[in-house]
Scaffold this motif. Structure first.
Motif, PDB file in Angstrom:
ATOM      1  N   ILE A 185       9.980 -32.332 -19.258  1.00 52.66           N
ATOM      2  CA  ILE A 185       9.249 -31.198 -18.682  1.00 52.66           C
ATOM      3  C   ILE A 185       7.756 -31.551 -18.610  1.00 52.66           C
ATOM      4  N   ALA A 186       7.226 -32.141 -19.684  1.00 52.16           N
ATOM      5  CA  ALA A 186       5.812 -32.570 -19.674  1.00 52.16           C
ATOM      6  C   ALA A 186       5.561 -33.572 -18.548  1.00 52.16           C
ATOM      7  N   ARG A 187       6.507 -34.475 -18.361  1.00 54.34           N
ATOM      8  CA  ARG A 187       6.375 -35.483 -17.307  1.00 54.34           C
ATOM      9  C   ARG A 187       6.318 -34.821 -15.933  1.00 54.34           C
ATOM     10  N   ALA A 188       7.156 -33.791 -15.760  1.00 52.26           N
ATOM     11  CA  ALA A 188       7.130 -33.071 -14.477  1.00 52.26           C
ATOM     12  C   ALA A 188       5.802 -32.327 -14.298  1.00 52.26           C
ATOM     13  N   LEU A 189       5.274 -31.774 -15.378  1.00 48.15           N
ATOM     14  CA  LEU A 189       4.032 -30.988 -15.284  1.00 48.15           C
ATOM     15  C   LEU A 189       2.805 -31.864 -15.047  1.00 48.15           C
ATOM     16  N   ALA A 190       2.900 -33.133 -15.434  1.00 52.77           N
ATOM     17  CA  ALA A 190       1.731 -34.010 -15.410  1.00 52.77           C
ATOM     18  C   ALA A 190       1.170 -34.243 -14.015  1.00 52.77           C
ATOM     19  N   VAL A 191       1.983 -34.073 -12.981  1.00 53.57           N
ATOM     20  CA  VAL A 191       1.467 -34.280 -11.618  1.00 53.57           C
ATOM     21  C   VAL A 191       1.042 -32.959 -10.971  1.00 53.57           C
ATOM     22  N   ASP A 192       0.939 -31.921 -11.831  1.00 50.42           N
ATOM     23  CA  ASP A 192       0.392 -30.643 -11.384  1.00 50.42           C
ATOM     24  C   ASP A 192       1.211 -29.977 -10.273  1.00 50.42           C
ATOM     25  N   PRO A 193       2.497 -29.744 -10.555  1.00 49.50           N
ATOM     26  CA  PRO A 193       3.339 -29.128  -9.530  1.00 49.50           C
ATOM     27  C   PRO A 193       3.037 -27.644  -9.383  1.00 49.50           C
ATOM     28  N   GLN A 194       3.618 -27.091  -8.339  1.00 50.92           N
ATOM     29  CA  GLN A 194       3.447 -25.666  -8.083  1.00 50.92           C
ATOM     30  C   GLN A 194       4.776 -24.979  -8.392  1.00 50.92           C
ATOM     31  N   ILE A 195       5.842 -25.747  -8.211  1.00 46.29           N
ATOM     32  CA  ILE A 195       7.201 -25.225  -8.400  1.00 46.29           C
ATOM     33  C   ILE A 195       7.938 -26.182  -9.333  1.00 46.29           C
ATOM     34  N   LEU A 196       8.760 -25.596 -10.201  1.00 45.67           N
ATOM     35  CA  LEU A 196       9.555 -26.405 -11.119  1.00 45.67           C
ATOM     36  C   LEU A 196      11.029 -26.064 -10.901  1.00 45.67           C
ATOM     37  N   LEU A 197      11.805 -27.080 -10.528  1.00 46.61           N
ATOM     38  CA  LEU A 197      13.252 -26.895 -10.361  1.00 46.61           C
ATOM     39  C   LEU A 197      13.929 -27.433 -11.608  1.00 46.61           C
TER      40      LEU A 197
ATOM     41  N   LEU B 240      10.038 -21.771 -23.743  1.00 47.03           N
ATOM     42  CA  LEU B 240       9.089 -22.522 -22.931  1.00 47.03           C
ATOM     43  C   LEU B 240       9.092 -22.018 -21.483  1.00 47.03           C
ATOM     44  N   ILE B 241      10.281 -21.759 -20.959  1.00 47.04           N
ATOM     45  CA  ILE B 241      10.380 -21.243 -19.593  1.00 47.04           C
ATOM     46  C   ILE B 241       9.607 -19.925 -19.489  1.00 47.04           C
ATOM     47  N   GLY B 242       9.714 -19.105 -20.543  1.00 48.37           N
ATOM     48  CA  GLY B 242       8.973 -17.846 -20.585  1.00 48.37           C
ATOM     49  C   GLY B 242       7.462 -18.049 -20.517  1.00 48.37           C
ATOM     50  N   GLU B 243       6.986 -19.150 -21.104  1.00 47.89           N
ATOM     51  CA  GLU B 243       5.548 -19.439 -21.052  1.00 47.89           C
ATOM     52  C   GLU B 243       5.150 -20.042 -19.709  1.00 47.89           C
ATOM     53  N   LEU B 244       5.988 -20.933 -19.205  1.00 49.87           N
ATOM     54  CA  LEU B 244       5.641 -21.653 -17.973  1.00 49.87           C
ATOM     55  C   LEU B 244       5.646 -20.745 -16.748  1.00 49.87           C
ATOM     56  N   ARG B 245       6.367 -19.652 -16.811  1.00 52.27           N
ATOM     57  CA  ARG B 245       6.453 -18.787 -15.633  1.00 52.27           C
ATOM     58  C   ARG B 245       5.112 -18.141 -15.296  1.00 52.27           C
TER      59      ARG B 245
ATOM     60  N   LEU C   3       2.507 -19.866 -14.981  1.00 50.64           N
ATOM     61  CA  LEU C   3       1.765 -20.890 -14.251  1.00 50.64           C
ATOM     62  C   LEU C   3       2.521 -21.467 -13.061  1.00 50.64           C
ATOM     63  N   TYR C   4       3.837 -21.393 -13.125  1.00 50.30           N
ATOM     64  CA  TYR C   4       4.648 -22.062 -12.102  1.00 50.30           C
ATOM     65  C   TYR C   4       5.724 -21.124 -11.567  1.00 50.30           C
ATOM     66  N   THR C   5       6.176 -21.428 -10.381  1.00 49.03           N
ATOM     67  CA  THR C   5       7.356 -20.778  -9.833  1.00 49.03           C
ATOM     68  C   THR C   5       8.553 -21.593 -10.306  1.00 49.03           C
ATOM     69  N   ILE C   6       9.516 -20.936 -10.908  1.00 49.75           N
ATOM     70  CA  ILE C   6      10.620 -21.679 -11.513  1.00 49.75           C
ATOM     71  C   ILE C   6      11.951 -21.276 -10.894  1.00 49.75           C
ATOM     72  N   VAL C   7      12.744 -22.276 -10.544  1.00 47.90           N
ATOM     73  CA  VAL C   7      14.117 -22.034 -10.109  1.00 47.90           C
ATOM     74  C   VAL C   7      15.016 -22.795 -11.071  1.00 47.90           C
ATOM     75  N   ILE C   8      15.916 -22.081 -11.718  1.00 47.82           N
ATOM     76  CA  ILE C   8      16.747 -22.707 -12.731  1.00 47.82           C
ATOM     77  C   ILE C   8      18.228 -22.487 -12.435  1.00 47.82           C
ATOM     78  N   VAL C   9      18.977 -23.586 -12.460  1.00 45.55           N
ATOM     79  CA  VAL C   9      20.432 -23.500 -12.362  1.00 45.55           C
ATOM     80  C   VAL C   9      20.972 -23.381 -13.777  1.00 45.55           C
ATOM     81  N   THR C  10      21.865 -22.439 -13.984  1.00 47.30           N
ATOM     82  CA  THR C  10      22.507 -22.362 -15.279  1.00 47.30           C
ATOM     83  C   THR C  10      23.926 -21.845 -15.114  1.00 47.30           C
ATOM     84  N   HIS C  11      24.839 -22.401 -15.917  1.00 46.24           N
ATOM     85  CA  HIS C  11      26.186 -21.831 -15.876  1.00 46.24           C
ATOM     86  C   HIS C  11      26.354 -20.835 -17.023  1.00 46.24           C
ATOM     87  N   ASN C  12      25.251 -20.645 -17.769  1.00 44.69           N
ATOM     88  CA  ASN C  12      25.276 -19.762 -18.923  1.00 44.69           C
ATOM     89  C   ASN C  12      24.647 -18.421 -18.522  1.00 44.69           C
ATOM     90  N   MET C  13      25.498 -17.429 -18.387  1.00 44.70           N
ATOM     91  CA  MET C  13      25.004 -16.152 -17.868  1.00 44.70           C
ATOM     92  C   MET C  13      24.051 -15.448 -18.814  1.00 44.70           C
TER      93      MET C  13
END
Ligand SMILES: Nc1ncnc2c1ncn2[C@@H]1O[C@H](COP(=O)(O)OP(=O)(O)O)[C@@H](O)[C@H]1O
Ligand SMILES: [Mg+2]
Length: 263
Positions: free
Chosen positions: A170-182, A201-206, A208-218
């Motif tokens: 996640i840190a690696r993805a954030l390091a290039v200053d994205p706008q959206i996190l998949l 963490l997702i609760g904190e990152l939201r 700063l970022y637009t987040i789209v998350i796939v989960t099979h856990n409802m």
């Protein structure tokens, strides 16, 4: 916006991602059927549905990660901040910088913790050591990992625990200053405690970022997301505020799925 119900639901939000009549094919096999959906900025949108329904495929259309699959083909549009990313001449490297991705299996490089996070900024042209160090620290802080690793940045990343490795990615993805996190099932390989950390963490990152998350856990979708899209057999069956999807689904298929009748 794409349909009246969605337009009403999202009227108070900035819509950052829009897919319009999106079809997707693996060779002759159609995997997505006319997906039209808008996803709001600085919110978490969860994609749920039974295995094989097209969640990952759809997620990958949002930063053209499917491009590298031979025979893959897209019809329709994906607009990010109003720009069609499938338009001729799109800079895909720039796009993927703006729309970062975290995978199910954490995949750090067999390099130091520092180098893992510095990798992206470096290939995008940051050379100055001090500047890189600042980016690395900021990204690790945001990913909730800094305190655990600040004294061993030169250690090999593969020595970290599974949960730490995922936060490193996640840190690696954030390091290039994205706008959206998949995020494609980012916690499904983690133990409950590490899963809880990633969810927090997702609760904190939201913020700063637009987040789209796939989960099979409802339960996870219910805990972390603001909006939920339910997919079934390659189609988007229902999109709504997460609370409503789980308390008052409009479609029978959604209800059957969330009550555990299949999937
Ligand atoms: N690389 C691929 N090549 C061919 N077919 C694929 C590929 N990836 C996924 N599919 C097919 O596309 C459909 C949707 O898969 P996927 O998007 O992975 O679903 P989900 O993430 O919801 O489990 C499935 O039928 C799957 O077999
Ligand atoms: Mg998947």
């Amino acid at each position: 916006m794409v349909d009246k119900k969605q337009a009403l639901l999202l009227e108070d939000f900035d819509i950052e991602i829009v897919s319009r009549d999106l079809n997707f094919y693996y060779g002759d096999n159609q995997a997505l059927f006319g997906i039209s959906v808008g996803m709001p900025a600085k919110q978490v949108t969860a994609l749920i549905g039974p295995s094989g329904c097209g969640k990952s495929t759809f997620l990958r259309t949002l930063n053209r990660m499917n491009d590298i699959i031979p025979g893959a083909r897209v019809e329709g549009q994906v607009l990010i901040s109003g720009k069609d990313i499938y338009q001729h001449g799109t800079d895909v490297v720039k796009l993927r910088r703006k729309v970062g991705m975290v995978f199910q299996k954490s995949n750090p490089f067999p390099k130091s913790i520092f180098e893992n996070v510095a990798y992206g900024p470096r290939i995008h042209g940051t050379r100055d050591r001090q500047q890189l160090a600042a980016i690395v620290e900021k990204s690790l802080v945001r990913a909730g990992l800094w305190e655990e690793v600040k004294d061993r940045l030169n250690d090999n990343a593969l020595g970290l625990s599974g949960g730490q490795q995922q936060r490193l990615c996640i840190a690696r993805a954030l390091a290039v200053d994205p706008q959206i996190l998949l995020m494609d099932e980012p916690a499904s390989a983690l133990d409950p405690k590490s899963t809880a950390r990633v969810e927090d963490l997702i609760g904190e990152l939201r913020e700063l970022y637009t987040i789209v998350i796939v989960t099979h856990n409802m339960q996870q979708a219910a805990r972390v997301s603001d909006f939920t899209a339910f997919f079934y057999e390659g189609a988007l069956v229902e999109f709504n505020a997460t609370k409503l999807i789980f308390t008052n689904p409009k479609e029978k298929q959604t209800e059957d799925y969330i009550t555990g009748r299949f999937g």
